[in-house]
Design a protein around this motif. Structure first.
Motif, PDB file in Angstrom:
ATOM      1  N   GLU A 212       4.311  10.104  -9.486  1.00 45.94           N
ATOM      2  CA  GLU A 212       3.591  10.327 -10.743  1.00 45.94           C
ATOM      3  C   GLU A 212       3.073  11.764 -10.823  1.00 45.94           C
ATOM      4  OE1 GLU A 212       0.995   6.762 -11.616  1.00 45.94           O
ATOM      5  OE2 GLU A 212      -0.484   8.401 -11.516  1.00 45.94           O
ATOM      6  N   LEU A 213       2.699  12.320  -9.664  1.00 47.72           N
ATOM      7  CA  LEU A 213       2.147  13.680  -9.634  1.00 47.72           C
ATOM      8  C   LEU A 213       3.250  14.737  -9.528  1.00 47.72           C
ATOM      9  CD1 LEU A 213      -1.004  13.037  -7.407  1.00 47.72           C
ATOM     10  CD2 LEU A 213      -0.960  13.599  -9.846  1.00 47.72           C
ATOM     11  N   GLY A 214       4.497  14.337  -9.723  1.00 44.02           N
ATOM     12  CA  GLY A 214       5.552  15.342  -9.856  1.00 44.02           C
ATOM     13  C   GLY A 214       6.569  15.394  -8.737  1.00 44.02           C
ATOM     14  N   ALA A 215       6.355  14.626  -7.670  1.00 50.12           N
ATOM     15  CA  ALA A 215       7.375  14.630  -6.612  1.00 50.12           C
ATOM     16  C   ALA A 215       8.528  13.722  -7.043  1.00 50.12           C
ATOM     17  CB  ALA A 215       6.773  14.125  -5.308  1.00 50.12           C
ATOM     18  N   ARG A 216       9.679  13.889  -6.423  1.00 47.34           N
ATOM     19  CA  ARG A 216      10.751  12.917  -6.611  1.00 47.34           C
ATOM     20  C   ARG A 216      11.074  12.291  -5.263  1.00 47.34           C
ATOM     21  NH1 ARG A 216      15.240  14.579  -4.111  1.00 47.34           N
ATOM     22  NH2 ARG A 216      15.678  16.815  -4.130  1.00 47.34           N
ATOM     23  N   LEU A 217      11.737  11.139  -5.315  1.00 44.33           N
ATOM     24  CA  LEU A 217      12.062  10.416  -4.094  1.00 44.33           C
ATOM     25  C   LEU A 217      13.061  11.223  -3.252  1.00 44.33           C
ATOM     26  CD1 LEU A 217      11.110   7.703  -3.104  1.00 44.33           C
ATOM     27  CD2 LEU A 217      13.185   6.698  -4.048  1.00 44.33           C
ATOM     28  N   ALA A 218      12.774  11.372  -1.955  1.00 36.99           N
ATOM     29  CA  ALA A 218      13.670  12.139  -1.087  1.00 36.99           C
ATOM     30  C   ALA A 218      14.946  11.355  -0.814  1.00 36.99           C
ATOM     31  CB  ALA A 218      12.973  12.442   0.238  1.00 36.99           C
ATOM     32  N   GLU A 219      16.036  12.075  -0.646  1.00 34.20           N
ATOM     33  CA  GLU A 219      17.291  11.441  -0.225  1.00 34.20           C
ATOM     34  C   GLU A 219      17.275  11.272   1.293  1.00 34.20           C
ATOM     35  OE1 GLU A 219      20.333  14.023  -1.697  1.00 34.20           O
ATOM     36  OE2 GLU A 219      19.497  13.853  -3.725  1.00 34.20           O
ATOM     37  N   PRO A 220      18.183  10.440   1.831  1.00 30.67           N
ATOM     38  CA  PRO A 220      18.231  10.292   3.290  1.00 30.67           C
ATOM     39  C   PRO A 220      18.405  11.657   3.963  1.00 30.67           C
ATOM     40  CG  PRO A 220      19.635   8.668   2.261  1.00 30.67           C
ATOM     41  CD  PRO A 220      19.148   9.565   1.151  1.00 30.67           C
ATOM     42  N   GLY A 221      17.604  11.921   4.968  1.00 29.40           N
ATOM     43  CA  GLY A 221      17.756  13.157   5.739  1.00 29.40           C
ATOM     44  C   GLY A 221      17.290  14.420   5.047  1.00 29.40           C
ATOM     45  N   GLU A 222      16.702  14.284   3.863  1.00 26.05           N
ATOM     46  CA  GLU A 222      16.422  15.502   3.093  1.00 26.05           C
ATOM     47  C   GLU A 222      15.327  16.373   3.720  1.00 26.05           C
ATOM     48  OE1 GLU A 222      15.837  14.791  -1.081  1.00 26.05           O
ATOM     49  OE2 GLU A 222      16.423  16.852  -1.595  1.00 26.05           O
ATOM     50  N   PHE A 223      14.351  15.758   4.396  1.00 18.80           N
ATOM     51  CA  PHE A 223      13.315  16.577   5.047  1.00 18.80           C
ATOM     52  C   PHE A 223      13.954  17.422   6.149  1.00 18.80           C
ATOM     53  CE2 PHE A 223      10.860  13.222   3.087  1.00 18.80           C
ATOM     54  CZ  PHE A 223       9.726  13.864   2.644  1.00 18.80           C
ATOM     55  N   THR A 224      14.794  16.785   6.951  1.00 15.04           N
ATOM     56  CA  THR A 224      15.433  17.504   8.057  1.00 15.04           C
ATOM     57  C   THR A 224      16.418  18.542   7.513  1.00 15.04           C
ATOM     58  OG1 THR A 224      15.237  15.447   9.275  1.00 15.04           O
ATOM     59  CG2 THR A 224      16.514  17.179  10.309  1.00 15.04           C
ATOM     60  N   ARG A 225      17.096  18.181   6.415  1.00 10.19           N
ATOM     61  CA  ARG A 225      18.007  19.129   5.794  1.00 10.19           C
ATOM     62  C   ARG A 225      17.259  20.386   5.363  1.00 10.19           C
ATOM     63  NH1 ARG A 225      22.780  17.604   1.895  1.00 10.19           N
ATOM     64  NH2 ARG A 225      23.560  19.661   1.439  1.00 10.19           N
ATOM     65  N   ARG A 226      16.074  20.202   4.798  1.00  8.61           N
ATOM     66  CA  ARG A 226      15.286  21.360   4.387  1.00  8.61           C
ATOM     67  C   ARG A 226      14.835  22.163   5.610  1.00  8.61           C
ATOM     68  NH1 ARG A 226      11.905  20.058  -1.120  1.00  8.61           N
ATOM     69  NH2 ARG A 226      13.761  19.453  -2.322  1.00  8.61           N
TER      70      ARG A 226
ATOM     71  N   VAL B  93       0.849  -1.199   0.000  1.00  6.21           N
ATOM     72  CA  VAL B  93       0.000   0.000   0.000  1.00  6.21           C
ATOM     73  C   VAL B  93       0.883   1.247   0.000  1.00  6.21           C
ATOM     74  CG1 VAL B  93      -1.799   1.259   1.219  1.00  6.21           C
ATOM     75  CG2 VAL B  93      -1.743  -1.231   1.325  1.00  6.21           C
ATOM     76  N   MET B  94       1.909   1.254   0.866  1.00  6.10           N
ATOM     77  CA  MET B  94       2.785   2.415   0.993  1.00  6.10           C
ATOM     78  C   MET B  94       3.512   2.695  -0.325  1.00  6.10           C
ATOM     79  SD  MET B  94       2.815   4.049   3.856  1.00  6.10           S
ATOM     80  CE  MET B  94       1.062   3.933   4.004  1.00  6.10           C
ATOM     81  N   GLN B  95       3.988   1.633  -0.961  1.00  7.01           N
ATOM     82  CA  GLN B  95       4.686   1.801  -2.235  1.00  7.01           C
ATOM     83  C   GLN B  95       3.745   2.371  -3.287  1.00  7.01           C
ATOM     84  OE1 GLN B  95       7.687   1.854  -3.155  1.00  7.01           O
ATOM     85  NE2 GLN B  95       8.597   1.049  -1.263  1.00  7.01           N
ATOM     86  N   MET B  96       2.483   1.900  -3.290  1.00  5.87           N
ATOM     87  CA  MET B  96       1.532   2.397  -4.292  1.00  5.87           C
ATOM     88  C   MET B  96       1.241   3.869  -4.065  1.00  5.87           C
ATOM     89  SD  MET B  96      -1.115  -0.693  -5.195  1.00  5.87           S
ATOM     90  CE  MET B  96      -1.980  -0.662  -3.653  1.00  5.87           C
ATOM     91  N   LEU B  97       1.094   4.250  -2.784  1.00  6.60           N
ATOM     92  CA  LEU B  97       0.847   5.659  -2.459  1.00  6.60           C
ATOM     93  C   LEU B  97       2.038   6.523  -2.871  1.00  6.60           C
ATOM     94  CD1 LEU B  97      -0.752   6.169   1.082  1.00  6.60           C
ATOM     95  CD2 LEU B  97      -1.516   7.092  -1.116  1.00  6.60           C
ATOM     96  N   LEU B  98       3.233   6.016  -2.549  1.00  5.59           N
ATOM     97  CA  LEU B  98       4.447   6.760  -2.880  1.00  5.59           C
ATOM     98  C   LEU B  98       4.559   6.924  -4.398  1.00  5.59           C
ATOM     99  CD1 LEU B  98       7.132   8.061  -2.054  1.00  5.59           C
ATOM    100  CD2 LEU B  98       8.174   5.786  -2.070  1.00  5.59           C
ATOM    101  N   ARG B  99       4.293   5.832  -5.126  1.00 12.90           N
ATOM    102  CA  ARG B  99       4.409   5.886  -6.586  1.00 12.90           C
ATOM    103  C   ARG B  99       3.439   6.917  -7.164  1.00 12.90           C
ATOM    104  NH1 ARG B  99       2.522   1.218  -9.112  1.00 12.90           N
ATOM    105  NH2 ARG B  99       3.524   0.005  -7.464  1.00 12.90           N
ATOM    106  N   ARG B 100       2.269   6.994  -6.580  1.00 14.87           N
ATOM    107  CA  ARG B 100       1.265   7.980  -7.022  1.00 14.87           C
ATOM    108  C   ARG B 100       1.803   9.406  -6.828  1.00 14.87           C
ATOM    109  NH1 ARG B 100      -2.033  10.124 -10.101  1.00 14.87           N
ATOM    110  NH2 ARG B 100      -4.068  10.865  -9.379  1.00 14.87           N
ATOM    111  N   CYS B 101       2.495   9.629  -5.707  1.00 15.70           N
ATOM    112  CA  CYS B 101       3.061  10.959  -5.456  1.00 15.70           C
ATOM    113  C   CYS B 101       4.134  11.294  -6.495  1.00 15.70           C
ATOM    114  CB  CYS B 101       3.683  11.043  -4.058  1.00 15.70           C
ATOM    115  SG  CYS B 101       2.487  10.835  -2.747  1.00 15.70           S
TER     116      CYS B 101
END
Ligand SMILES: Nc1nc2c(c(=O)[nH]1)N(C=O)[C@@H](CNc1ccc(C(=O)N[C@@H](CCC(=O)O)C(=O)O)cc1)CN2
Ligand SMILES: Nc1nc2c(ncn2[C@@H]2O[C@H](COP(=O)(O)OP(=O)(O)OP(=O)(O)O)[C@@H](O)[C@H]2O)c(=O)[nH]1
Ligand SMILES: [Mg+2]
Length: 449
Positions: free
Chosen positions: A102-116, A92-100
């Motif tokens: 598809e809608l223009g997001a890219r996969l985050a790198e390790p620590g990227e949320f905290t880096r931002r 389920v999680m992979q399908m949700l992620l793939r949908r995101c």
């Protein structure tokens, strides 16, 4: 910090891999209100939980879950953040992620949320590091201390020091314009007194940070000695389980055996080693080479001695080969066979313990001695988690202040040392941080953090 640039949109599964009751996909970027509308099928009111159908591009239901929208800058990253809380199965999680994606997001790198979050001034660098340390905490003491750093206790101490340093610098730099009067002026303003007080406070912060770094990194304690003295037995007694093989055959342990234990919430890496002796056995020789390699990396050595024999010529050889810097404890084992009392003493400047690994006598004294020797203050109250990187920066700052105290009459040199001390401290909170340092720090996070 400079004006924050618009960054692309990133997405990742924020919850741990595997199955769980609930799983979270987290998205950060700009224009996420629209993405939320598309994904959840309805407009998302900021900071409200919406129960929604998450659908694929062809309208097929992926999951039914909760959607949360945090418009920037009031979010964890300081950007728009969208959270999709679905059922916590990997598919389920992979399908949700793939949908995101598809809608223009890219996969985050390790620590990227905290880096931002760091780049958008939501957290400073020490706080961002404590996020990872909180997640990695191996004991409650470590977790509490990491949380104190996250809440800003460590950064606050550093800011106070930097502010005082800036005041002193202004004083010193002001005198640079009046070279004739500079030294008198600095005397009158008690520049040296201020410098000494700063140095004192820095030492105090170092002490607390060192306690915090003990909780994070743990100490490496190596068990060494002749064959059969009971190193592996002591390892097992400390670990509370049979991690190493024990026999009455001299030369039983061939390879180093490591075990992480917690004493009072302080992690200790205990390393059992091959007994040291002359041997023609090739495997044993390799084991003995590994013993010495472990000694090189250790913070503390326990030299085990058979109480029935006392310190032998051979033990003296071993002691002579230990690196000078390495603190050591002489552990007289097997007191159950000699009838000597267990206990702790100080002899010739090092700790001496009498105990029995096999009978479990004197182990509490050993644990207390270990904690004392690594400088554990006995409680994590007021301790904030810190890393070797921070200790290093504080050491550098202290050494610039020490130089400053020596050269204060040469005002230009004095000013320069103060500037360097400030830079060293500022590197802790990330006010002066090279990109490669940030890369190094954030790449060690897990994905989704
Ligand atoms: N669902 C969820 N739980 C989580 C996180 C998360 O990102 N999502 N966190 C992620 O690590 C931690 C909590 N950290 C957070 C830090 C700041 C904000 C935030 O929205 N800050 C805004 C608003 C502050 C307020 O309302 O007082 C801001 O700083 O402006 C959210 C989570 C742990 N639990
Ligand atoms: N009576 C008594 N015997 C002990 C004690 N500690 C260890 N022994 C015994 O001494 C023997 C050797 O113990 P080990 O723990 O294997 O010794 P080691 O130092 O690891 O030996 P190597 O791996 O060969 O270097 C075993 O028979 C243990 O049961 C103790 O405190 N009292
Ligand atoms: Mg052994």
């Amino acid at each position: 910090m400079t004006q924050s640039p618009r960054r692309d949109t990133i997405a990742a599964i924020a919850t741990a891999p595997g199955r769980g009751g609930v799983g979270v996909v987290r998205i950060s970027g700009t224009g996420l209100a629209e993405l939320g509308l598309t994904l959840a099928g309805k407009p998302l009111k900021p900071r409200h939980a919406h129960y929604a159908d998450f659908r694929s591009s062809d309208g097929e239901l992926i999951d039914q879950g909760l959607a949360l929208f945090f418009p920037g800058p009031h979010s964890f990253t300081g950007e728009d953040v969208l959270e999709l809380q679905g059922h916590g199965g990997p598919v389920v999680m992979q399908m949700l992620l793939r949908r995101c994606l598809e809608l223009g997001a890219r996969l985050a790198e390790p620590g990227e949320f905290t880096r931002r979050a760091f780049l958008n001034d939501k957290l400073d660098l020490a706080q961002a590091e404590s996020v990872a340390d909180l997640i990695d905490a191996g004991s409650e003491a470590a977790a509490r201390s990491a949380l104190r750093s996250l809440a800003g206790a460590f950064s606050g101490e550093i800011h106070t020091l930097v502010e005082q340093l800036i005041n002193l610098r202004m004083l010193v730099e002001a005198t640079l314009d009046f070279p004739e009067e500079d030294i008198d002026f600095l005397e009158a303003a008690d520049a040296r007194g201020k410098l000494a007080s700063l140095h004192g406070q820095l030492q105090k912060v170092f002490g607390t940070a060192r306690q915090g770094s003990l909780l994070r990194e743990g100490m490496h304690v190596v068990l060494i000695g002749q064959p059969n003295v009971g190193k592996s037995s002591l390892m097992n007694a400390l670990a509370g389980e049979d991690v190493a093989i024990v026999t009455d055959i001299a030369g039983t342990t061939r390879d180093t055996v490591r075990e992480l234990i917690q004493l009072d919430g302080v992690p200790m890496h205990i390393i059992d080693t091959a007994g040291l002796r002359q041997t023609d056995d090739t495997v044993e020789q390799i084991g003995i080479a590994r013993t010495w390699a472990a000694v090189e990396k250790a913070d503390l050595a326990l030299l085990l001695i058979d109480s029935r024999e006392g310190i032998t010529e051979h033990d003296r050889d071993i002691l002579g080969r230990l690196p000078e810097r390495l603190p050591r404890v002489h552990v007289f084992n097997k007191v159950d066979l000699t009838g000597e009392a267990v206990g702790h003493a100080e002899e010739d400047g090092h700790a001496v313990l009498r105990l029995s690994a096999k009978a479990g006598l004197g182990l509490d004294e050993l644990k207390r001695t270990l904690l004392d020797m690594v400088g554990w203050g006995g409680t994590d109250a007021g301790v904030f988690l810190a890393r070797e990187r921070h200790l290093d920066a504080i050491r550098r700052a202290a050494s610039h202040l020490e130089t400053a105290a020596l050269v204060w009459q040469q005002v230009e040199l004095f000013a320069e040392e103060l500037r360097l001390a400030q830079n060293a401290l500022a590197s802790i909170t990330g006010e002066f941080s090279a990109d490669d340092l940030l890369g190094e720090i954030f790449s060690r996070f897990c994905i989704g953090k």
